[in-house]
Write a protein that holds these residues in place. Structure first.
Motif, mmCIF file in Angstrom:
data_model
loop_
_atom_site.group_PDB
_atom_site.id
_atom_site.type_symbol
_atom_site.label_atom_id
_atom_site.label_comp_id
_atom_site.label_asym_id
_atom_site.label_seq_id
_atom_site.Cartn_x
_atom_site.Cartn_y
_atom_site.Cartn_z
ATOM 1 N N THR A 263 0.821 -1.190 0.000
ATOM 2 C CA THR A 263 0.000 0.000 0.000
ATOM 3 C C THR A 263 0.861 1.248 0.000
ATOM 4 O OG1 THR A 263 -1.628 1.246 1.311
ATOM 5 C CG2 THR A 263 -0.130 -0.150 2.516
ATOM 6 N N ARG A 264 0.266 2.386 -0.387
ATOM 7 C CA ARG A 264 0.954 3.670 -0.354
ATOM 8 C C ARG A 264 0.675 4.408 0.959
ATOM 9 N NH1 ARG A 264 -0.700 2.689 -5.584
ATOM 10 N NH2 ARG A 264 0.805 3.124 -7.251
ATOM 11 N N ASP A 265 -0.128 3.842 1.822
ATOM 12 C CA ASP A 265 -0.537 4.484 3.067
ATOM 13 C C ASP A 265 0.482 4.208 4.175
ATOM 14 O OD1 ASP A 265 -3.576 4.305 5.118
ATOM 15 O OD2 ASP A 265 -1.735 5.482 5.289
ATOM 16 N N PRO A 266 1.161 5.246 4.692
ATOM 17 C CA PRO A 266 2.167 5.014 5.730
ATOM 18 C C PRO A 266 1.589 4.418 7.014
ATOM 19 C CG PRO A 266 1.738 7.358 5.465
ATOM 20 C CD PRO A 266 1.057 6.677 4.345
ATOM 21 N N ALA A 267 0.302 4.618 7.255
ATOM 22 C CA ALA A 267 -0.317 4.082 8.472
ATOM 23 C C ALA A 267 -0.343 2.558 8.486
ATOM 24 C CB ALA A 267 -1.730 4.625 8.615
ATOM 25 N N GLU A 268 -0.188 1.932 7.325
ATOM 26 C CA GLU A 268 -0.229 0.461 7.249
ATOM 27 C C GLU A 268 1.130 -0.177 7.515
ATOM 28 O OE1 GLU A 268 -2.854 -1.363 6.918
ATOM 29 O OE2 GLU A 268 -4.297 0.246 6.519
ATOM 30 N N TYR A 269 2.155 0.623 7.682
ATOM 31 C CA TYR A 269 3.499 0.094 7.916
ATOM 32 C C TYR A 269 3.807 0.123 9.406
ATOM 33 C CZ TYR A 269 4.069 0.079 2.925
ATOM 34 O OH TYR A 269 3.908 -0.207 1.586
ATOM 35 N N THR A 270 4.302 -0.975 9.919
ATOM 36 C CA THR A 270 4.453 -1.154 11.363
ATOM 37 C C THR A 270 5.883 -0.961 11.857
ATOM 38 O OG1 THR A 270 4.683 -3.535 10.967
ATOM 39 C CG2 THR A 270 2.482 -2.715 11.501
ATOM 40 N N SER A 271 6.848 -1.013 10.970
ATOM 41 C CA SER A 271 8.239 -0.855 11.375
ATOM 42 C C SER A 271 8.894 0.195 10.479
ATOM 43 C CB SER A 271 9.003 -2.173 11.247
ATOM 44 O OG SER A 271 8.450 -3.156 12.082
ATOM 45 N N TRP A 272 9.738 1.044 11.118
ATOM 46 C CA TRP A 272 10.375 2.141 10.387
ATOM 47 C C TRP A 272 11.852 2.198 10.723
ATOM 48 C CZ3 TRP A 272 7.784 5.231 6.905
ATOM 49 C CH2 TRP A 272 6.394 5.103 6.877
#
Length: 126
Positions: free
Chosen positions: A107-116
């Protein structure tokens, strides 16, 4: 999963940089890997993402044709996966802090990514 990004720097317009992001564990069959970028006081913008199979890739319209995301799958359980962002034809508007991220859906939505990762500065200037 923990992520460690590197490769940023100062480059002239038209130049190239390659960003790297090493994952603390194997991501194949588990995580989508992506790159985002952010300016101070601005929202984090999507740049590119690659599915956990490596078979599907998304790009932001602003970087398509100039940037290439790729993933190297670790050859064994003792090695680590790495995702790269090859950036060619850099423009001043590409200046930002670049973050790698891992998540579930492509997805392009940063909210869906859990690790940074911690971010790496890219500055394009003459």
């Amino acid at each position: 999963v923990q992520l460690q990004a590197s490769g940023g720097g100062l480059v002239q317009p038209g130049g190239s940089l390659r960003l790297s992001c090493v994952a603390s564990e194997r991501t194949f069959m588990r995580y989508t890997l992506a790159w985002f970028r952010q300016l101070p006081g601005k929202e984090r913008d999507f740049v590119a993402a690659v599915s956990w199979t490596g078979g599907t890739i998304y790009y932001a319209d602003s970087v398509r044709g100039r940037f290439t995301i790729s993933k190297v799958v670790a050859p064994d359980s003792n090695s680590k996966d790495t995702v790269y962002l090859q950036m060619n034809g850099l423009k001043p508007e590409d200046t930002a802090i670049y973050y790698c991220a891992a998540g579930g859906p492509l997805t392009r939505d940063p909210a869906e990514y859990t690790s940074w990762g911690q971010g790496t500065q890219v500055t394009v200037s003459s």
